[in-house]
Write a protein that holds these residues in place. Structure first.
Motif, mmCIF file in Angstrom:
data_model
loop_
_atom_site.group_PDB
_atom_site.id
_atom_site.type_symbol
_atom_site.label_atom_id
_atom_site.label_comp_id
_atom_site.label_asym_id
_atom_site.label_seq_id
_atom_site.Cartn_x
_atom_site.Cartn_y
_atom_site.Cartn_z
ATOM 1 N N GLU A 1 2.575 1.689 -3.527
ATOM 2 C CA GLU A 1 1.665 2.122 -4.597
ATOM 3 C C GLU A 1 0.820 3.326 -4.204
ATOM 4 O O GLU A 1 0.036 3.820 -5.013
ATOM 5 C CB GLU A 1 0.739 0.966 -4.982
ATOM 6 N N GLN A 2 0.959 3.770 -2.939
ATOM 7 C CA GLN A 2 0.149 4.886 -2.437
ATOM 8 C C GLN A 2 -1.340 4.618 -2.694
ATOM 9 O O GLN A 2 -2.080 5.482 -3.163
ATOM 10 C CB GLN A 2 0.580 6.197 -3.102
ATOM 11 N N SER A 3 -1.742 3.390 -2.365
ATOM 12 C CA SER A 3 -3.104 2.947 -2.639
ATOM 13 C C SER A 3 -3.994 3.148 -1.411
ATOM 14 O O SER A 3 -3.733 2.577 -0.345
ATOM 15 C CB SER A 3 -3.105 1.468 -3.041
ATOM 16 N N THR A 4 -5.044 3.945 -1.563
ATOM 17 C CA THR A 4 -6.001 4.155 -0.478
ATOM 18 C C THR A 4 -6.789 2.884 -0.191
ATOM 19 O O THR A 4 -7.099 2.574 0.968
ATOM 20 C CB THR A 4 -6.969 5.291 -0.839
ATOM 21 N N LEU B 1 -4.622 0.502 1.816
ATOM 22 C CA LEU B 1 -4.439 1.011 3.170
ATOM 23 C C LEU B 1 -5.691 0.789 4.012
ATOM 24 O O LEU B 1 -5.609 0.416 5.187
ATOM 25 C CB LEU B 1 -4.099 2.506 3.125
ATOM 26 N N ALA C 1 0.824 -1.209 0.000
ATOM 27 C CA ALA C 1 0.000 0.000 0.000
ATOM 28 C C ALA C 1 0.858 1.259 0.000
ATOM 29 O O ALA C 1 0.554 2.248 -0.677
ATOM 30 C CB ALA C 1 -0.939 -0.005 1.206
ATOM 31 N N ASP C 2 1.957 1.217 0.760
ATOM 32 C CA ASP C 2 2.847 2.367 0.817
ATOM 33 C C ASP C 2 3.584 2.562 -0.505
ATOM 34 O O ASP C 2 3.782 3.704 -0.965
ATOM 35 C CB ASP C 2 3.842 2.190 1.959
#
Length: 242
Positions: free
Chosen positions: A126-129, A132, A123-124
């Motif tokens: 890919e900066q995926s909400t 997360l 998640a970190d």
């Protein structure tokens, strides 16, 4: 493509979904405690005691002492006993003799599942909400299950302690409520049901005592599972030379 959530198999799911039993367990523990007090100070049990003849205004002092004693048992003595048993069973030399369910599960990766830490790293990266939020849900679900398991174990221990005191003060002359009930039913059938109930309470206690405080949290996410599995596949000499 939208992924469907998958619930991991849990043979103790019945226990973790039995939150309504906590109130019943509290009432049962208090009933055994009250029955024990009546046996110790009045020579009666809950069924034989004459409740209509009680002068409540004159018994205020005794009621307050009984309430204080019950509070001390619940908030001091039983938690100390609980923590002591937990520490002994989790003591390293003894842990070799216990292979808990959580430890067995931690050694096997369920198909399509990743750990919460692996999901957080993904998640970190890919900066995926979405990932997360999936991570937070898994942490919350695991914390709630562990809290419920601990509460059920504590409730079961309270009943066992109160029951032990109740049986200790029960005599042939002054039977406790549960021993009076035994005289009404067929003793063999009652003893069998009683043993099953005590065994169930012990299972709840040991389930709580032997639960790992930091256990592996599995989250269903096939895409990341396939990526991690592909990385761990062995590479052969022929493929490397090619």
């Amino acid at each position: 493509m939208e992924l469907k959530e998958k619930k991991l198999p849990d043979p103790f799911g019945v226990i973790e979904n039995a939150g309504d039993l906590s109130l019943v367990m509290q009432v049962a523990a208090f009933a055994f405690f009250l029955d024990t007090l009546l046996l110790a100070f009045k020579g009666k049990n809950l069924l034989s005691f004459s409740w209509g003849s009680v002068e409540w205004s004159a018994e205020v002092g005794e009621i307050m002492v009984a309430g204080l004693l019950y509070a001390i048992l619940l908030s001091v003595l039983i938690p100390i006993l609980d923590a002591s048993i937990t520490a002994i069973l989790r003591w390293y030399p003894l842990r070799r003799f216990f292979i808990t369910f959580d430890e067995r599960e931690a050694k096997r990766r369920p198909t399509g599942c990743v750990t919460d830490n692996e999901l957080l790293i993904k998640a970190d990266a890919e900066q995926s909400t979405y990932l997360l939020e999936k991570y937070r849900e898994s942490i919350t679900r695991s914390a709630n299950a562990m809290r419920l398991r601990s509460n059920m174990g504590t409730g079961a221990l309270r009943i066992l302690v109160m029951l032990s005191l109740n049986l200790y003060f029960s005599t042939e002359k002054n039977l406790s409520t549960i021993m009076s009930a035994r005289a009404v039913f067929v003793p063999a059938n009652f003893d069998f049901a009683f043993a099953i109930a005590v065994l169930a309470l012990l299972v709840l206690c040991f389930r709580s005592w032997l639960s790992e405080p930091y256990q592996t949290i599995w989250v269903y996410y096939p895409q990341l599972f396939e990526e991690l599995t592909a990385r761990k596949k062995p590479r052969y000499l022929g493929s490397e030379q090619a």
